[in-house]
Design a protein around this motif. Structure first.
Motif, PDB file in Angstrom:
ATOM      1  N   PRO A  23      26.686  85.939  94.446  1.00 17.04           N
ATOM      2  CA  PRO A  23      27.667  84.835  94.566  1.00 17.04           C
ATOM      3  C   PRO A  23      28.385  84.528  93.254  1.00 17.04           C
ATOM      4  CG  PRO A  23      25.552  84.222  95.529  1.00 17.04           C
ATOM      5  CD  PRO A  23      25.337  85.513  94.864  1.00 17.04           C
ATOM      6  N   PHE A  24      27.623  84.571  92.145  1.00 16.75           N
ATOM      7  CA  PHE A  24      28.232  84.291  90.835  1.00 16.75           C
ATOM      8  C   PHE A  24      29.242  85.388  90.474  1.00 16.75           C
ATOM      9  CE2 PHE A  24      23.948  82.439  90.779  1.00 16.75           C
ATOM     10  CZ  PHE A  24      24.290  81.102  90.580  1.00 16.75           C
ATOM     11  N   VAL A  25      28.853  86.617  90.788  1.00 17.48           N
ATOM     12  CA  VAL A  25      29.739  87.760  90.492  1.00 17.48           C
ATOM     13  C   VAL A  25      31.033  87.647  91.299  1.00 17.48           C
ATOM     14  CG1 VAL A  25      29.964  90.283  90.665  1.00 17.48           C
ATOM     15  CG2 VAL A  25      27.836  89.293  89.830  1.00 17.48           C
ATOM     16  N   ILE A  26      30.890  87.208  92.560  1.00 16.54           N
ATOM     17  CA  ILE A  26      32.083  87.053  93.422  1.00 16.54           C
ATOM     18  C   ILE A  26      33.006  85.972  92.841  1.00 16.54           C
ATOM     19  CG2 ILE A  26      32.870  86.274  95.700  1.00 16.54           C
ATOM     20  CD1 ILE A  26      30.327  87.628  96.849  1.00 16.54           C
ATOM     21  N   ILE A  27      32.402  84.857  92.402  1.00 20.73           N
ATOM     22  CA  ILE A  27      33.210  83.760  91.825  1.00 20.73           C
ATOM     23  C   ILE A  27      33.928  84.240  90.559  1.00 20.73           C
ATOM     24  CG2 ILE A  27      33.058  81.479  90.721  1.00 20.73           C
ATOM     25  CD1 ILE A  27      30.692  80.957  92.741  1.00 20.73           C
ATOM     26  N   ILE A  28      33.180  84.941  89.690  1.00 24.07           N
ATOM     27  CA  ILE A  28      33.787  85.452  88.446  1.00 24.07           C
ATOM     28  C   ILE A  28      34.909  86.440  88.783  1.00 24.07           C
ATOM     29  CG2 ILE A  28      33.337  86.857  86.370  1.00 24.07           C
ATOM     30  CD1 ILE A  28      30.495  85.546  86.387  1.00 24.07           C
ATOM     31  N   GLY A  29      34.654  87.263  89.789  1.00 23.60           N
ATOM     32  CA  GLY A  29      35.665  88.237  90.215  1.00 23.60           C
ATOM     33  C   GLY A  29      36.942  87.565  90.693  1.00 23.60           C
ATOM     34  N   LEU A  30      36.771  86.454  91.429  1.00 23.57           N
ATOM     35  CA  LEU A  30      37.943  85.705  91.921  1.00 23.57           C
ATOM     36  C   LEU A  30      38.719  85.074  90.760  1.00 23.57           C
ATOM     37  CD1 LEU A  30      36.434  83.982  95.091  1.00 23.57           C
ATOM     38  CD2 LEU A  30      38.196  85.747  95.041  1.00 23.57           C
ATOM     39  N   ILE A  31      37.956  84.576  89.768  1.00 22.04           N
ATOM     40  CA  ILE A  31      38.608  83.942  88.608  1.00 22.04           C
ATOM     41  C   ILE A  31      39.361  84.992  87.788  1.00 22.04           C
ATOM     42  CG2 ILE A  31      38.167  82.743  86.416  1.00 22.04           C
ATOM     43  CD1 ILE A  31      35.712  81.442  87.899  1.00 22.04           C
ATOM     44  N   VAL A  32      38.682  86.101  87.517  1.00 17.99           N
ATOM     45  CA  VAL A  32      39.292  87.140  86.658  1.00 17.99           C
ATOM     46  C   VAL A  32      40.352  87.938  87.419  1.00 17.99           C
ATOM     47  CG1 VAL A  32      38.743  89.161  85.210  1.00 17.99           C
ATOM     48  CG2 VAL A  32      37.154  87.267  85.302  1.00 17.99           C
ATOM     49  N   GLY A  33      40.217  88.009  88.743  1.00 14.48           N
ATOM     50  CA  GLY A  33      41.193  88.741  89.546  1.00 14.48           C
ATOM     51  C   GLY A  33      40.818  90.190  89.773  1.00 14.48           C
TER      52      GLY A  33
END
Lengths: 88, 141
Positions: free
Chosen positions: A42-52
């Protein structure tokens, strides 16, 4: 294809010719990492969404890299010892 | 009629080449032998299985040391595909850092569609670095 399950390490001491043949179970590392990866997802998904970053495509790419490690071989030959590491 | 001959005649009809030039080109095509089945073929990328790096160096503690690394070509393919997920800002930083080190390389040009061509070129390439302390050889097999 799977990530390498074993690292076969051969160490030969040239002074006395003694040979050590070790099988390192890499699959245990993958088994240990699996729960951690699920917790971190979940954290990786959130970071991925932020970074694009397309996170699932990137994870697929990372899996391909791990799977491609099969067949990697490192051989070190020195005056005192000879070491071979083979990922299978 | 072959495709080459048709192109030459078309260029002649369009006035791009003279009749003499067209004649010479057609003669050159006729002289060119068709590829024979026994002729050496360019290396196929699917036959290149490994990238081999051999380092022969003098270690200050252990004396002469030879390191031989065999990297599967699949790993190279997977690695290049992974570069497409690097954010553009990080790519720019990488390009800048490499440029500062004197490496004129653009990571943006490293695309999966160019990968097979790159690997095909690697098949013909052998990198030999001869230094007083170490010798490095990189090649595909």
């Amino acid at each position: 294809m799977t990530p390498p399950l074993l690292a076969i390490v051969d160490i030969q001491r040239k002074a006395d010719g003694r040979m050590y043949h070790v099988w390192l179970p890499l699959f245990l590392i993958w088994l240990l990492l699996l729960p951690l990866a699920i917790i971190a997802l979940p954290f990786v998904i959130i970071i991925g969404l932020i970074v694009g970053i397309q996170i699932f495509a990137a994870l697929g790419g990372l899996m391909r890299v791990l799977n491609s490690l099969n067949g990697t071989e490192v051989e070190i030959d020195q005056t005192r010892r000879h070491i071979t590491i083979h990922l299978v | 009629m072959s495709e080459n001959r048709r192109q030459i005649l078309q260029m002649l009809a369009e006035g791009k080449i003279t009749a003499d030039e067209a004649e010479r080109l057609i003669a050159a095509i006729e002289k060119e032998p068709p590829p024979s089945p026994g002729a050496p073929q360019p290396p196929r990328t699917d036959k290149l299985k490994y990238l081999r790096v051999v380092v022969d160096a003098m270690d200050p503690h252990d004396g002469p040391t030879k390191v031989n690394v065999r990297v599967p070509m699949q790993l190279l393919r997977a690695g290049v595909r992974l570069t497409s997920f690097i954010p553009p800002s990080a790519r720019d930083k990488m390009n800048k850092a490499m440029h500062e080190k004197g490496i004129d390389f653009d990571v943006n040009q490293l695309k999966p569609e160019n990968l097979e061509e790159l690997i095909e070129q690697l098949g013909d390439l052998t990198v030999d670095v001869d230094h007083e302390d170490a010798k490095v050889r990189v090649f595909c097999e």
